[in-house]
Design an enzyme around this catalytic site. Structure first.
Site, PDB file in Angstrom:
ATOM      1  N   GLY A   9     -12.960  -0.140  -0.059  1.00  0.00           N
ATOM      2  CA  GLY A   9     -11.761  -0.635   0.630  1.00  0.00           C
ATOM      3  C   GLY A   9     -10.879   0.561   1.018  1.00  0.00           C
ATOM      4  O   GLY A   9     -11.317   1.716   0.966  1.00  0.00           O
ATOM      5  N   SER A  10      -9.631   0.269   1.386  1.00  0.00           N
ATOM      6  CA  SER A  10      -8.757   1.350   1.883  1.00  0.00           C
ATOM      7  C   SER A  10      -8.574   2.460   0.839  1.00  0.00           C
ATOM      8  O   SER A  10      -8.694   3.647   1.172  1.00  0.00           O
ATOM      9  CB  SER A  10      -7.412   0.770   2.310  1.00  0.00           C
ATOM     10  OG  SER A  10      -6.828   0.065   1.246  1.00  0.00           O
ATOM     11  N   GLY A  12     -10.503   3.202  -1.819  1.00  0.00           N
ATOM     12  CA  GLY A  12     -11.788   3.862  -2.096  1.00  0.00           C
ATOM     13  C   GLY A  12     -12.104   4.879  -1.010  1.00  0.00           C
ATOM     14  O   GLY A  12     -12.521   6.011  -1.293  1.00  0.00           O
ATOM     15  N   LYS A 180       5.480   0.439 -11.114  1.00  0.00           N
ATOM     16  CA  LYS A 180       4.712   0.007  -9.939  1.00  0.00           C
ATOM     17  C   LYS A 180       4.649  -1.523  -9.880  1.00  0.00           C
ATOM     18  O   LYS A 180       4.694  -2.109  -8.807  1.00  0.00           O
ATOM     19  CB  LYS A 180       3.307   0.623 -10.005  1.00  0.00           C
ATOM     20  CG  LYS A 180       2.404   0.294  -8.817  1.00  0.00           C
ATOM     21  CD  LYS A 180       2.793   1.066  -7.581  1.00  0.00           C
ATOM     22  CE  LYS A 180       2.135   0.612  -6.294  1.00  0.00           C
ATOM     23  NZ  LYS A 180       0.715   0.631  -6.262  1.00  0.00           N
ATOM     24  N   ASN A 188       5.401  -7.144  -2.343  1.00  0.00           N
ATOM     25  CA  ASN A 188       4.168  -7.783  -1.867  1.00  0.00           C
ATOM     26  C   ASN A 188       4.332  -9.269  -1.542  1.00  0.00           C
ATOM     27  O   ASN A 188       4.044  -9.677  -0.412  1.00  0.00           O
ATOM     28  CB  ASN A 188       3.024  -7.538  -2.859  1.00  0.00           C
ATOM     29  CG  ASN A 188       2.658  -6.065  -2.930  1.00  0.00           C
ATOM     30  OD1 ASN A 188       3.493  -5.208  -2.692  1.00  0.00           O
ATOM     31  ND2 ASN A 188       1.425  -5.750  -3.255  1.00  0.00           N
ATOM     32  N   ASN A 198       7.273  -3.856   5.196  1.00  0.00           N
ATOM     33  CA  ASN A 198       8.024  -3.544   3.972  1.00  0.00           C
ATOM     34  C   ASN A 198       9.506  -3.263   4.260  1.00  0.00           C
ATOM     35  O   ASN A 198      10.403  -3.764   3.585  1.00  0.00           O
ATOM     36  CB  ASN A 198       7.421  -2.329   3.268  1.00  0.00           C
ATOM     37  CG  ASN A 198       6.023  -2.609   2.739  1.00  0.00           C
ATOM     38  OD1 ASN A 198       5.533  -3.733   2.856  1.00  0.00           O
ATOM     39  ND2 ASN A 198       5.377  -1.610   2.155  1.00  0.00           N
ATOM     40  N   SER A 247      -0.177  -4.638   0.900  1.00  0.00           N
ATOM     41  CA  SER A 247      -1.571  -5.026   0.693  1.00  0.00           C
ATOM     42  C   SER A 247      -1.709  -6.552   0.616  1.00  0.00           C
ATOM     43  O   SER A 247      -2.704  -7.119   1.061  1.00  0.00           O
ATOM     44  CB  SER A 247      -2.136  -4.368  -0.566  1.00  0.00           C
ATOM     45  OG  SER A 247      -1.309  -4.651  -1.660  1.00  0.00           O
ATOM     46  N   GLU A 259      -3.805 -10.257  -4.939  1.00  0.00           N
ATOM     47  CA  GLU A 259      -3.687  -9.809  -6.340  1.00  0.00           C
ATOM     48  C   GLU A 259      -2.529 -10.511  -7.049  1.00  0.00           C
ATOM     49  O   GLU A 259      -1.992  -9.978  -8.017  1.00  0.00           O
ATOM     50  CB  GLU A 259      -3.466  -8.296  -6.366  1.00  0.00           C
ATOM     51  CG  GLU A 259      -4.627  -7.516  -5.802  1.00  0.00           C
ATOM     52  CD  GLU A 259      -4.375  -6.022  -5.886  1.00  0.00           C
ATOM     53  OE1 GLU A 259      -5.054  -5.352  -6.679  1.00  0.00           O
ATOM     54  OE2 GLU A 259      -3.494  -5.529  -5.162  1.00  0.00           O
TER      55      GLU A 259
HETATM   56  O1  PAF Z   1       0.438  -2.947  -2.481  1.00  0.00           O
HETATM   57  C1  PAF Z   1       1.026  -2.269  -1.615  1.00  0.00           C
HETATM   58  O2  PAF Z   1       1.071  -2.579  -0.436  1.00  0.00           O
HETATM   59  C2  PAF Z   1       1.652  -0.963  -2.053  1.00  0.00           C
HETATM   60  O3  PAF Z   1       1.448  -0.834  -3.437  1.00  0.00           O
HETATM   61  C3  PAF Z   1       3.137  -0.785  -1.713  1.00  0.00           C
HETATM   62  C4  PAF Z   1       3.682   0.357  -2.496  1.00  0.00           C
HETATM   63  C5  PAF Z   1       3.929  -2.041  -1.988  1.00  0.00           C
HETATM   64  C6  PAF Z   1       3.303  -0.366  -0.289  1.00  0.00           C
HETATM   65  O4  PAF Z   1       2.935  -1.288   0.667  1.00  0.00           O
END
Ligand code: PAF
Length: 298
Positions: A9-10, A12, A180, A188, A198, A247, A259
């Site tokens: 994926g991105s 990797g 994080k 997200n 974002n 993501s 996720e």
């Molecule tokens: O999952 C994501 O997209 C990234 O971890 C983040 C930092 C939120 C940036 O888009």
């Protein structure tokens, strides 16, 4: 070092591209087709304001996993780990570095006998545009910390990397991952449900209000002491990745599983364990699950 990257994926692709400058990298993909594409045409990276560059990286499908590497960097989604971990650890592997979002994967590492184990948190913006091309559109850092065993290999890896793809060695894996987790818990789901980039979460005053309230609830559930530091970090990531789609946004857009369980699902477990009410987290968790469900029924 001989390094295996698990997952095409991105992340990797991004790690394979940069690490292959100094290390012997073997990239393990889900499909034979993607491995063939990379072996035939190389791995391309596109960076804003730069021309496309290519590295030659050896790729193979994961069912050909041979082990015998100094480090395996696991760049798959958290929900893929239960299937992948037994496969990886069935062969000799020198060390493991896990790059998943959220905190849900930590309970899966407890009983692993491979040593050392590291965990990481990636702050780069990257998009896979096809099987052998990654767009590096948000240059950030990777943070990594020891989960168990000795730190030597992590120090070695960190010292080997160039300044355009740094790996920062952190002392405490727990606070690194929680920082994080807070970022992913707010950015997200909100970007995925509101359908925005974002940066829009803090530019639009109405969205900013939701952003602050959701952060406050996460801080309460996680019982954060220095809440201001976490908020400042969240704002910084949002500003640095303002032009990115998260993501989770991309996962929903491309019909992939998100996720959400490793992120807000983990927070809901914590809220239940601590007997804390978390209505916003509950609602956003259900919104994302609802989107996934809508698609399954389609
Ligand atoms: O999952 C994501 O997209 C990234 O971890 C983040 C930092 C939120 C940036 O888009």
């Amino acid at each position: 070092m001989k390094i295996a990257i698990i997952g095409g994926g991105s992340l990797g692709l991004l790690f394979s591209y940069y690490l292959s400058e100094k290390h012997e990298v073997h990239l393990y993909t889900r499909t034979q087709q993607q491995a063939d594409l990379i072996n035939t045409h190389g791995l391309h990276r596109i960076k804003l304001g730069d021309k496309r560059t290519t590295h030659n990286v050896y790729a193979a499908p994961l069912h050909d996993w041979q082990g015998t590497v100094d480090m395996a960097i696991i760049a798959v989604k958290q929900y893929q780990l239960p299937e992948i971990i037994p496969m990886l650890t069935a062969k000799a592997v020198g060390s493991l570095l896990f790059l998943q979002n959220g905190y849900g994967h930590i309970k899966l590492l407890k009983d692993l006998t491979v040593l050392p184990i590291f965990v990481g948190s990636v702050e780069h913006g990257a998009v896979r545009s096809n099987g052998n091309t990654v767009i590096h559109n948000g240059v950030g850092v990777t943070r990594a910390a020891l989960y168990k065993g000795s730190e030597n290999l992590l120090r070695e890896l960190s010292a080997s990397l160039a300044s355009d793809f740094p790996l920062i060695h952190e002392d405490d894996y727990e606070s690194m991952l929680i920082k994080k987790l807070v970022v992913n818990s707010v950015i997200n789901p909100l970007t995925a449900i509101l359908n925005v980039k974002n940066g829009d979460l803090i530019k639009n005053p109405y969205y900013k209000g939701i952003f602050v309230n959701l952060f406050d609830e996460c801080a309460q559930v996680l019982e954060l002491h220095n809440k201001e530091d976490y908020f400042e970090n969240l704002l910084n990531v949002c500003k640095k990745t303002a032009e990115n789609y998260s993501s989770m946004y991309k996962d929903l857009e491309n019909g992939r599983k998100t996720e959400i369980d490793a992120i807000l699902g983990y927070l809901l477990e914590e809220a239940a364990r601590k007997n804390i009410k978390a209505p916003l987290i509950h609602n956003y968790y259900d919104c994302i699950k609802g989107k996934e469900h809508e698609r399954e029924g389609a």
